[in-house]
Scaffold this active site. Structure first.
Site, PDB file in Angstrom:
ATOM      1  N   ASP A 120       0.844  -1.217   0.050  1.00  0.00           N
ATOM      2  CA  ASP A 120      -0.131  -0.123  -0.127  1.00  0.00           C
ATOM      3  C   ASP A 120       0.914   1.302   0.068  1.00  0.00           C
ATOM      4  OD1 ASP A 120      -1.106  -1.139   3.402  1.00  0.00           O
ATOM      5  OD2 ASP A 120       0.618   0.162   2.737  1.00  0.00           O
ATOM      6  N   LYS A 140      -4.660   1.851   0.714  1.00  0.00           N
ATOM      7  CA  LYS A 140      -5.744   2.628   1.381  1.00  0.00           C
ATOM      8  C   LYS A 140      -5.481   4.027   1.672  1.00  0.00           C
ATOM      9  CE  LYS A 140      -5.744  -0.818   4.420  1.00  0.00           C
ATOM     10  NZ  LYS A 140      -5.956  -1.674   5.569  1.00  0.00           N
ATOM     11  N   MET A 200      -1.925   8.972  12.637  1.00  0.00           N
ATOM     12  CA  MET A 200      -3.244   9.326  12.409  1.00  0.00           C
ATOM     13  C   MET A 200      -4.024  10.401  12.743  1.00  0.00           C
ATOM     14  SD  MET A 200      -4.120   5.385  11.507  1.00  0.00           S
ATOM     15  CE  MET A 200      -3.584   4.749  12.943  1.00  0.00           C
TER      16      MET A 200
HETATM   17  N1  SAH Z   1       2.438   0.709  10.386  1.00  0.00           N
HETATM   18  C1  SAH Z   1       2.820   2.309  10.513  1.00  0.00           C
HETATM   19  C2  SAH Z   1       1.667   2.853  10.795  1.00  0.00           C
HETATM   20  C3  SAH Z   1       0.410   2.878   9.989  1.00  0.00           C
HETATM   21  S1  SAH Z   1      -0.895   4.173  10.416  1.00  0.00           S
HETATM   22  C4  SAH Z   1       4.262   2.540  11.223  1.00  0.00           C
HETATM   23  O1  SAH Z   1       4.415   1.794  12.035  1.00  0.00           O
HETATM   24  O2  SAH Z   1       4.626   3.639  10.981  1.00  0.00           O
HETATM   25  C5  SAH Z   1      -0.673   5.371   9.426  1.00  0.00           C
HETATM   26  C6  SAH Z   1       0.286   6.445   9.888  1.00  0.00           C
HETATM   27  O3  SAH Z   1       1.466   6.215  10.337  1.00  0.00           O
HETATM   28  C7  SAH Z   1       0.115   7.754   9.245  1.00  0.00           C
HETATM   29  O4  SAH Z   1      -1.112   8.428   9.534  1.00  0.00           O
HETATM   30  C8  SAH Z   1       1.069   8.580   9.966  1.00  0.00           C
HETATM   31  O5  SAH Z   1       0.582   8.948  11.252  1.00  0.00           O
HETATM   32  C9  SAH Z   1       2.160   7.575  10.248  1.00  0.00           C
HETATM   33  N2  SAH Z   1       3.325   7.536   9.138  1.00  0.00           N
HETATM   34  C10 SAH Z   1       3.554   6.692   8.308  1.00  0.00           C
HETATM   35  N3  SAH Z   1       4.610   6.944   7.581  1.00  0.00           N
HETATM   36  C11 SAH Z   1       4.780   8.301   7.860  1.00  0.00           C
HETATM   37  C12 SAH Z   1       5.837   8.894   7.427  1.00  0.00           C
HETATM   38  N4  SAH Z   1       6.705   8.713   6.272  1.00  0.00           N
HETATM   39  N5  SAH Z   1       5.846  10.400   8.017  1.00  0.00           N
HETATM   40  C13 SAH Z   1       5.080  10.676   9.024  1.00  0.00           C
HETATM   41  N6  SAH Z   1       4.187   9.825   9.385  1.00  0.00           N
HETATM   42  C14 SAH Z   1       4.104   8.525   8.668  1.00  0.00           C
END
Ligand code: SAH
Length: 328
Positions: free
Chosen positions: A118, A138, A253
């Site tokens: 994704d 998504k 998020m």
């Molecule tokens: N599994 C992921 C999180 C998924 S939920 C992890 O461990 O990072 C999705 C959220 O992750 C986004 O809404 C944001 O809050 C954060 N996120 C993921 N990638 C990001 C990035 N490159 N920069 C900032 N926030 C990020």
């Protein structure tokens, strides 16, 4: 594979054979090369090129006749070799920068037959991989692929005997629904394994020069989801307790609900001057950082045009200035 090389009239040996070898051979032939292959097992398409006399069979003894030898990765997508029984590997890809995946994760990607990914995954890694790619992105508030459909897809692909990688951003078990996919696989009797990833919960602050802990400032950090606002019936978090916890608060998020989140923390006793920062697109060229006191952070983020994905850091560590940390 693109060769930045004039191969006209050159004799090129392909050493090894996988599903893409026929394509490579035909490409080379169309550029005027003379192609030989040396492999223990051939795909039908390569055997067909041999049978039609378009390419020749080579062996160690005549390697000297070739101008160039290309080693073919036979670990990938070789239909005729016995492959692993179908398996799903959940790979945490890190926050999106291609350098922040683990070696084990990268290895799994290279061996995969199918990669289900994704949008937060490190997409630039996918360009030259042999696997079939399936995008189940998504988008927030946009087109959704139901989780149920993703679970079914993973099980179905593994059921064909394929090596399936489910590639996500960050870590699969941090708000990644990886554990649901794990359960779907085990319920269906499909082998599943997980390769941890670097979570944005730690990496996004870090890439903005903010440590989630720092001696004398924070003895811990709490990671929460801000996808539902405080007070919403779906919210399972104890915001009064979070306001008092004294740990760094990391909100994922939470872009949309930043205003209500800051207000709830202040209402429950956190100082409105508490340093806060929002980091979006961490590790990517488009990375943005906005800093300010808790009372102003939502307004500042919206003024700066911060969009998801973004991580918010609330606590004294957000006031430290280490400068931006370069991702590799
Ligand atoms: N599994 C992921 C999180 C998924 S939920 C992890 O461990 O990072 C999705 C959220 O992750 C986004 O809404 C944001 O809050 C954060 N996120 C993921 N990638 C990001 C990035 N490159 N920069 C900032 N926030 C990020």
């Amino acid at each position: 594979m693109t060769l930045e090389l004039d191969v006209t009239g050159r004799r090129i040996l392909l050493r090894g054979c996988n599903d893409r070898t026929a394509a490579l051979a035909v490409n080379l032939l169309s550029q005027g090369a003379v192609v030989g292959v040396d492999a223990g097992q051939l795909t039908t398409a390569v055997a067909d090129l041999l049978a039609r006399g378009l390419i020749s069979q080579a062996e160690g003894a005549n390697y000297g006749e070739f101008d160039l030898i290309i080693g073919v990765d036979t670990r990938a997508t070789m239909n005729s070799v016995s492959r692993d029984v179908g398996k799903v590997t959940l790979v945490g890809g890190g926050p999106g920068n291609s350098g922040l995946i683990t070696l084990a994760g990268w290895d799994a990607l290279q061996r995969a037959d199918v990669i289900v990914f994704d949008r937060l995954a490190p997409l630039s890694l996918l360009q030259d991989l042999p696997a079939r790619l399936i995008d189940v992105g998504k988008m927030p508030h946009g087109q959704q692929t139901a989780q149920e459909a993703i679970n079914e897809l993973l099980v179905a692909e593994a059921g064909k005997g394929l090596r399936v990688v489910r590639l996500k951003g960050g870590d699969s078990f941090v708000f990644g629904r990886g554990s649901e996919e794990w359960q779907a696989c085990t319920d269906a009797g499909v082998a599943v394994e997980v390769i941890p990833g670097v979570s944005s919960a730690i990496a996004a602050p870090e890439l903005a020069g903010i440590p989630v802990t720092h001696r004398g400032l924070a003895q811990g950090f709490t990671v929460v989801s801000g996808h539902v606002p405080p007070g919403d019936p779906r919210c399972m978090l104890d915001w009064p307790a979070l306001a008092r916890a004294g740990t760094t608060l990391v909100v994922l998020m939470g872009v949309k609900n930043l205003g209500p989140i800051a207000a709830a923390l202040i209402e429950h006793g956190m100082a409105d001057t508490t340093p806060a920062a929002v980091v979006s697109d961490a590790g990517l060229l488009s990375q943005k950082i906005v800093k300010g006191p808790l009372a102003d952070i939502a307004g500042a983020a919206s003024l700066a045009g911060i969009n998801p994905p973004a991580v918010t850091i609330i606590g004294d560590v957000a006031g430290l200035d280490l400068g931006s940390v370069q991702a590799t």
